[in-house]
Motif scaffolding. Structure first.
Motif, PDB file in Angstrom:
ATOM      1  N   SER A  29       0.963  -1.201   0.128  1.00 23.04           N
ATOM      2  CA  SER A  29      -0.028   0.031  -0.007  1.00 23.04           C
ATOM      3  C   SER A  29       0.769   1.300  -0.047  1.00 23.04           C
ATOM      4  N   LEU A  30       0.035   2.563  -0.052  1.00 18.72           N
ATOM      5  CA  LEU A  30       0.636   3.530   0.068  1.00 18.72           C
ATOM      6  C   LEU A  30       1.572   4.021   1.236  1.00 18.72           C
ATOM      7  N   GLY A  31       2.756   4.502   1.013  1.00 18.36           N
ATOM      8  CA  GLY A  31       3.766   4.686   2.217  1.00 18.36           C
ATOM      9  C   GLY A  31       4.098   3.516   2.908  1.00 18.36           C
ATOM     10  N   LEU A  94      -2.539  -4.612  -1.957  1.00 15.20           N
ATOM     11  CA  LEU A  94      -3.535  -3.982  -0.892  1.00 15.20           C
ATOM     12  C   LEU A  94      -3.507  -2.645  -1.307  1.00 15.20           C
ATOM     13  N   SER A  95      -4.846  -2.089  -1.189  1.00 12.56           N
ATOM     14  CA  SER A  95      -4.996  -0.657  -1.080  1.00 12.56           C
ATOM     15  C   SER A  95      -4.375  -0.114  -2.676  1.00 12.56           C
ATOM     16  N   ILE A  96      -3.569   0.563  -2.881  1.00  9.89           N
ATOM     17  CA  ILE A  96      -2.967   1.016  -4.277  1.00  9.89           C
ATOM     18  C   ILE A  96      -2.510  -0.128  -4.896  1.00  9.89           C
ATOM     19  N   LYS A 123     -12.664   3.055  -7.359  1.00 13.02           N
ATOM     20  CA  LYS A 123     -12.033   4.389  -7.305  1.00 13.02           C
ATOM     21  C   LYS A 123     -11.525   4.693  -5.901  1.00 13.02           C
ATOM     22  N   ILE A 124     -10.504   5.022  -5.505  1.00  9.30           N
ATOM     23  CA  ILE A 124      -9.999   5.086  -4.067  1.00  9.30           C
ATOM     24  C   ILE A 124     -10.436   6.698  -3.721  1.00  9.30           C
ATOM     25  N   GLY A 125     -11.115   7.266  -2.983  1.00 12.48           N
ATOM     26  CA  GLY A 125     -11.193   8.381  -2.517  1.00 12.48           C
ATOM     27  C   GLY A 125     -11.737   9.425  -3.842  1.00 12.48           C
TER      28      GLY A 125
HETATM   29  O1  LIG Z   1      -2.817   5.636   3.860  1.00 14.09           O
HETATM   30  C1  LIG Z   1      -4.150   5.726   3.442  1.00 14.09           C
HETATM   31  O2  LIG Z   1      -4.562   6.750   3.244  1.00 14.09           O
HETATM   32  C2  LIG Z   1      -4.502   4.755   2.740  1.00 14.09           C
HETATM   33  C3  LIG Z   1      -4.336   4.302   1.384  1.00 14.09           C
HETATM   34  C4  LIG Z   1      -4.943   4.719   0.501  1.00 14.09           C
HETATM   35  C5  LIG Z   1      -4.260   4.267  -0.821  1.00 14.09           C
HETATM   36  C6  LIG Z   1      -3.175   3.320  -0.097  1.00 14.09           C
HETATM   37  O3  LIG Z   1      -2.694   2.628  -0.840  1.00 14.09           O
HETATM   38  O4  LIG Z   1      -3.352   3.552   1.140  1.00 14.09           O
END
Ligand SMILES: O=C(O)CC1=CCC(=O)O1
Length: 259
Positions: A29-31, A94-96, A123-125
């Motif tokens: 995921s992101l970050g 997961l997520s992205i 579509k996320i957010g």
């Molecule tokens: O950290 C977040 O906001 C959650 C998230 C959204 C896309 C992703 O990869 O993490």
């Protein structure tokens, strides 16, 4: 751990050959970096070889662009598979990473036997929400969204019981390159699979967290309704459901891929 120069960046990855025929690829995921899957590996190592990698500008992978797309990040996966001579694999993102999974399933169906997309959405957010986040971290740094990030990623219960694990992943979040983080925020902002999901014909499992406020169970059901082949399971977790319930998460993957 090995690094390989791909077309657009130096990719840091970890390939663990446990002596199986099949490989499972994890996409973060992101970050986060590839260590986010650490607690899932033991159970899965009895069934698959495991390939983990850091996407552009995350972990120990480099980045030289200010903006990337999910297609760019998907093509990175294909390049890495080609380099490792892996013709057909299982994929879990997961997520992205789940957005990358949707793109891969739609655009490279022959390379994936089955796909797991977890804590994700078509579509996320919103575009506006992502622009606000990009502005926030550009002006004030990743540290400025640390508390909100921890609250999105984990339930209060998990945070209370696992302070060391939470601290460790937040340390890796803070160490993420700002350019890498914002470039991938642009990728999420621009990703919209709502009108393409009917092309996702690779067997796909959706894992959703009942306490995930970023990508909800409803988001999972939206994908489920629009894809020809899919199933959906839920875990009592927030966004990083693979960390909150590592064994259950792994068992869902095993059950889905072996049946
Ligand atoms: O950290 C977040 O906001 C959650 C998230 C959204 C896309 C992703 O990869 O993490």
């Amino acid at each position: 751990m090995p690094k390989i120069q791909l077309t657009n960046f130096i990719c840091h990855y970890k390939y663990e050959n446990f002596g199986h025929e099949k490989t499972l690829v994890f996409s973060n995921s992101l970050g986060t970096n590839l260590s986010m899957w650490e607690d899932n590996i033991t159970v899965l190592s009895h069934h698959f070889n495991i390939l983990r990698y850091d996407k552009r500008g995350h972990g120990d992978s480099t980045i030289s662009q200010d903006q990337v797309s999910i297609a760019d990040l998907g093509n990175d996966v294909i390049e890495l598979l080609n380099y490792l001579k892996l013709d057909q694999v299982y994929f879990c993102g997961l997520s992205i990473g789940g957005s990358i999974g949707q793109w891969l399933g739609i655009n490279h169906p022959t390379r994936f036997e089955k796909i797991v997309i977890s804590n994700t959405a078509a579509k996320i957010g919103t575009e506006e929400g992502w622009q606000t986040r990009i502005k926030q971290v550009t002006e004030n740094g990743l540290e400025s969204i640390l508390t909100g990030t921890a609250e999105r990623w984990f339930t209060p219960d998990y945070r209370a019981k696992n302070p060391d694990k939470v601290q460790e992943i937040l340390n890796s979040f803070k160490a993420t390159s700002l350019q890498g983080y914002t470039a991938c925020c642009y990728a999420v902002a621009g990703a919209d699979f709502r009108e393409q999901l009917h092309h996702l014909e690779v067997p796909t499992l959706i894992i959703a967290g009942t306490k995930d406020e970023v990508t909800t169970v409803e988001d999972g059901k939206f994908i489920q309704k629009r894809t020809p082949i899919e199933s959906l399971v839920t875990l009592d977790a927030a966004h990083l459901s693979n960390m909150e319930h590592p064994e259950e998460f792994a068992k869902h993957i095993i059950h889905f891929t072996q049946h």
